[in-house]
Design a protein around this motif. Structure first.
Motif, PDB file in Angstrom:
ATOM      1  N   ARG A 225      -1.180  -7.310 -31.586  1.00 18.29           N
ATOM      2  CA  ARG A 225      -0.061  -6.418 -31.939  1.00 18.29           C
ATOM      3  C   ARG A 225       1.271  -7.017 -31.487  1.00 18.29           C
ATOM      4  O   ARG A 225       2.276  -7.005 -32.221  1.00 18.29           O
ATOM      5  N   SER A 226       1.285  -7.580 -30.294  1.00 16.58           N
ATOM      6  CA  SER A 226       2.507  -8.174 -29.752  1.00 16.58           C
ATOM      7  C   SER A 226       2.900  -9.430 -30.516  1.00 16.58           C
ATOM      8  O   SER A 226       4.086  -9.690 -30.745  1.00 16.58           O
TER       9      SER A 226
ATOM     10  N   PHE B 104       0.819  -1.212   0.000  1.00 12.90           N
ATOM     11  CA  PHE B 104       0.000   0.000   0.000  1.00 12.90           C
ATOM     12  C   PHE B 104       0.858   1.269   0.000  1.00 12.90           C
ATOM     13  O   PHE B 104       0.450   2.298  -0.545  1.00 12.90           O
ATOM     14  N   ARG B 105       2.036   1.202   0.589  1.00 11.62           N
ATOM     15  CA  ARG B 105       2.939   2.350   0.556  1.00 11.62           C
ATOM     16  C   ARG B 105       3.362   2.643  -0.886  1.00 11.62           C
ATOM     17  O   ARG B 105       3.437   3.796  -1.309  1.00 11.62           O
ATOM     18  N   GLU B 106       3.595   1.583  -1.624  1.00 10.33           N
ATOM     19  CA  GLU B 106       3.978   1.739  -3.028  1.00 10.33           C
ATOM     20  C   GLU B 106       2.800   2.246  -3.857  1.00 10.33           C
ATOM     21  O   GLU B 106       2.953   3.130  -4.708  1.00 10.33           O
ATOM     22  N   GLU B 107       1.616   1.676  -3.594  1.00 12.11           N
ATOM     23  CA  GLU B 107       0.440   2.050  -4.371  1.00 12.11           C
ATOM     24  C   GLU B 107      -0.020   3.468  -4.064  1.00 12.11           C
ATOM     25  O   GLU B 107      -0.686   4.104  -4.889  1.00 12.11           O
ATOM     26  N   ALA B 108       0.283   3.985  -2.895  1.00 10.50           N
ATOM     27  CA  ALA B 108      -0.170   5.317  -2.482  1.00 10.50           C
ATOM     28  C   ALA B 108       0.652   6.446  -3.089  1.00 10.50           C
ATOM     29  O   ALA B 108       0.313   7.616  -2.927  1.00 10.50           O
ATOM     30  N   LYS B 109       1.723   6.102  -3.780  1.00 10.66           N
ATOM     31  CA  LYS B 109       2.551   7.131  -4.402  1.00 10.66           C
ATOM     32  C   LYS B 109       1.756   7.865  -5.478  1.00 10.66           C
ATOM     33  O   LYS B 109       1.006   7.253  -6.232  1.00 10.66           O
ATOM     34  N   VAL B 110       1.952   9.168  -5.544  1.00 15.17           N
ATOM     35  CA  VAL B 110       1.204   9.998  -6.485  1.00 15.17           C
ATOM     36  C   VAL B 110       1.447   9.577  -7.931  1.00 15.17           C
ATOM     37  O   VAL B 110       0.539   9.626  -8.768  1.00 15.17           O
ATOM     38  N   GLN B 111       2.640   9.120  -8.236  1.00 13.77           N
ATOM     39  CA  GLN B 111       2.949   8.737  -9.615  1.00 13.77           C
ATOM     40  C   GLN B 111       2.127   7.540 -10.085  1.00 13.77           C
ATOM     41  O   GLN B 111       2.033   7.269 -11.286  1.00 13.77           O
ATOM     42  N   MET B 112       1.545   6.806  -9.142  1.00 13.87           N
ATOM     43  CA  MET B 112       0.691   5.681  -9.518  1.00 13.87           C
ATOM     44  C   MET B 112      -0.630   6.144 -10.134  1.00 13.87           C
ATOM     45  O   MET B 112      -1.404   5.341 -10.653  1.00 13.87           O
ATOM     46  N   LEU B 113      -0.901   7.447 -10.050  1.00 11.81           N
ATOM     47  CA  LEU B 113      -2.133   7.986 -10.609  1.00 11.81           C
ATOM     48  C   LEU B 113      -2.112   7.967 -12.130  1.00 11.81           C
ATOM     49  O   LEU B 113      -3.157   7.889 -12.769  1.00 11.81           O
ATOM     50  N   VAL B 114      -0.933   8.017 -12.710  1.00 19.20           N
ATOM     51  CA  VAL B 114      -0.821   8.038 -14.164  1.00 19.20           C
ATOM     52  C   VAL B 114      -0.966   6.624 -14.721  1.00 19.20           C
ATOM     53  O   VAL B 114      -0.986   5.638 -13.972  1.00 19.20           O
ATOM     54  N   LEU B 115      -1.043   6.524 -16.053  1.00 13.04           N
ATOM     55  CA  LEU B 115      -1.291   5.231 -16.679  1.00 13.04           C
ATOM     56  C   LEU B 115      -0.018   4.508 -17.101  1.00 13.04           C
ATOM     57  O   LEU B 115      -0.085   3.419 -17.653  1.00 13.04           O
ATOM     58  N   GLY B 116       1.136   5.117 -16.877  1.00 13.16           N
ATOM     59  CA  GLY B 116       2.388   4.480 -17.268  1.00 13.16           C
ATOM     60  C   GLY B 116       2.695   3.249 -16.432  1.00 13.16           C
ATOM     61  O   GLY B 116       2.262   3.135 -15.278  1.00 13.16           O
ATOM     62  N   HIS B 117       3.427   2.324 -17.032  1.00 14.25           N
ATOM     63  CA  HIS B 117       3.836   1.099 -16.322  1.00 14.25           C
ATOM     64  C   HIS B 117       5.180   0.663 -16.903  1.00 14.25           C
ATOM     65  O   HIS B 117       5.348   0.637 -18.129  1.00 14.25           O
ATOM     66  N   PRO B 118       6.165   0.335 -16.058  1.00 16.33           N
ATOM     67  CA  PRO B 118       7.515   0.046 -16.549  1.00 16.33           C
ATOM     68  C   PRO B 118       7.669  -1.285 -17.267  1.00 16.33           C
ATOM     69  O   PRO B 118       8.693  -1.525 -17.892  1.00 16.33           O
ATOM     70  N   LYS B 119       6.684  -2.167 -17.192  1.00 24.99           N
ATOM     71  CA  LYS B 119       6.813  -3.486 -17.808  1.00 24.99           C
ATOM     72  C   LYS B 119       5.690  -3.703 -18.818  1.00 24.99           C
ATOM     73  O   LYS B 119       4.646  -4.258 -18.488  1.00 24.99           O
ATOM     74  N   PRO B 120       5.869  -3.291 -20.058  1.00 20.10           N
ATOM     75  CA  PRO B 120       4.827  -3.451 -21.077  1.00 20.10           C
ATOM     76  C   PRO B 120       4.380  -4.895 -21.258  1.00 20.10           C
ATOM     77  O   PRO B 120       3.226  -5.145 -21.616  1.00 20.10           O
ATOM     78  N   SER B 121       5.270  -5.846 -21.002  1.00 20.67           N
ATOM     79  CA  SER B 121       4.904  -7.251 -21.215  1.00 20.67           C
ATOM     80  C   SER B 121       3.773  -7.696 -20.298  1.00 20.67           C
ATOM     81  O   SER B 121       3.091  -8.687 -20.582  1.00 20.67           O
ATOM     82  N   ASP B 122       3.551  -6.979 -19.197  1.00 22.40           N
ATOM     83  CA  ASP B 122       2.448  -7.329 -18.306  1.00 22.40           C
ATOM     84  C   ASP B 122       1.096  -7.214 -18.995  1.00 22.40           C
ATOM     85  O   ASP B 122       0.103  -7.760 -18.512  1.00 22.40           O
ATOM     86  N   PHE B 123       1.073  -6.511 -20.118  1.00 18.89           N
ATOM     87  CA  PHE B 123      -0.189  -6.282 -20.803  1.00 18.89           C
ATOM     88  C   PHE B 123      -0.461  -7.271 -21.932  1.00 18.89           C
ATOM     89  O   PHE B 123      -1.524  -7.226 -22.549  1.00 18.89           O
ATOM     90  N   TYR B 124       0.486  -8.150 -22.212  1.00 15.56           N
ATOM     91  CA  TYR B 124       0.213  -9.138 -23.266  1.00 15.56           C
ATOM     92  C   TYR B 124       0.755 -10.530 -22.945  1.00 15.56           C
ATOM     93  O   TYR B 124       0.625 -11.444 -23.756  1.00 15.56           O
TER      94      TYR B 124
END
Length: 245
Positions: free
Chosen positions: A97-98, A8-28
């Motif tokens: 696409r992947s 929850f400490r990680e999830e509460a960070k303000v930057q989590m509000l945006v839609l970016g994610h460092p691991k694109p492979s998680d989406f396919y």
């Protein structure tokens, strides 16, 4: 408990509000697979999309046959079905696409009982299937997304009522519990629904965490599909020829 606090400490960070994610492979790539192939999730997502699309079309066709097609669009359930269909459709597009072009990198790139059960139950099962088969995270701050959807529908229902709209049976309300002729009760229902929506969002977050934990436990350290972003998902014919040579 420390793991929960850390999560929850990680999830509460303000930057989590945006839609970016460092691991694109998680989406396919699915959390349940041990390879880097986009095929398994592409097949599964295609199935879920076809189910969603089939339910929407069946529902809409029955309304058309009953000469009440215009009323189909006033129900929140049907809005939800449409969103589900778009969600599964976009999921198929991402997987396709992947599969066709290789890994996505961090940089930006280009009216009967059976039907009633389907539109209220099957859609939930479809989205559950989409959730548990993927790897993408469910962010705490992203609760604004379902809230936006809910608020939009509330505004629509109020405008529809003010404009004299009725349901398929001629009632001045779309749902009896959201009757704007009794605004006090309606606002109370809306507020309670918003609270329930927040609870469900945290349930979804919990399911995503449980999904990852269970997959990691079942496959242990063999789950390496997310370790190297940008690694080709499959060899191209030219690569196979070079390798064989």
């Amino acid at each position: 408990m420390s793991a929960i606090k850390r999560y929850f400490r990680e999830e509460a960070k303000v930057q989590m509000l945006v839609l970016g994610h460092p691991k694109p492979s998680d989406f396919y790539l699915s959390v349940w697979q041990t390879t880097r192939s986009a095929v398994p999730l592409l097949i599964w997502r295609s199935f879920l999309f076809l189910v969603s699309l089939g339910v929407v079309l069946a529902s809409l066709i029955l309304y058309i046959l009953a000469s009440k097609a215009g009323y189909w669009f006033i129900y929140l359930t049907h809005w939800g079905l449409t969103i589900n269909t778009f969600a599964t459709g976009f999921a198929v597009a991402v997987s396709a696409r992947s599969y066709l072009y290789g890994p996505i990198v961090d940089e930006e790139e280009e009216l009967n009982h059976a039907l009633d059960v389907s539109v209220h139950g099957v859609n939930s099962l479809v989205m559950f299937g989409l959730l548990i088969s993927a790897s993408q995270p469910s962010r705490m701050w992203h609760i604004y997304q379902p809230l936006q959807f809910a608020i939009l529908y509330v505004i629509f229902s109020a405008i529809y009522y003010a404009a004299g709209g009725v349901d398929a049976s001629g009632n001045r309300w779309i749902y009896s519990v959201v009757d704007w002729s009794s605004p006090g009760m309606t606002i109370g229902v809306v507020a309670l629904t918003g609270l329930l929506l927040a609870v469900l969002h945290f349930v979804v977050m919990g399911l995503a965490v449980a999904r990852n934990a269970l997959a990691s436990k079942l496959f242990h350290d063999s789950v390496t599909v997310h370790g190297q972003e940008g690694v080709p998902l499959r060899r191209r014919p030219s690569q196979l020829h070079t390798s064989n040579a």
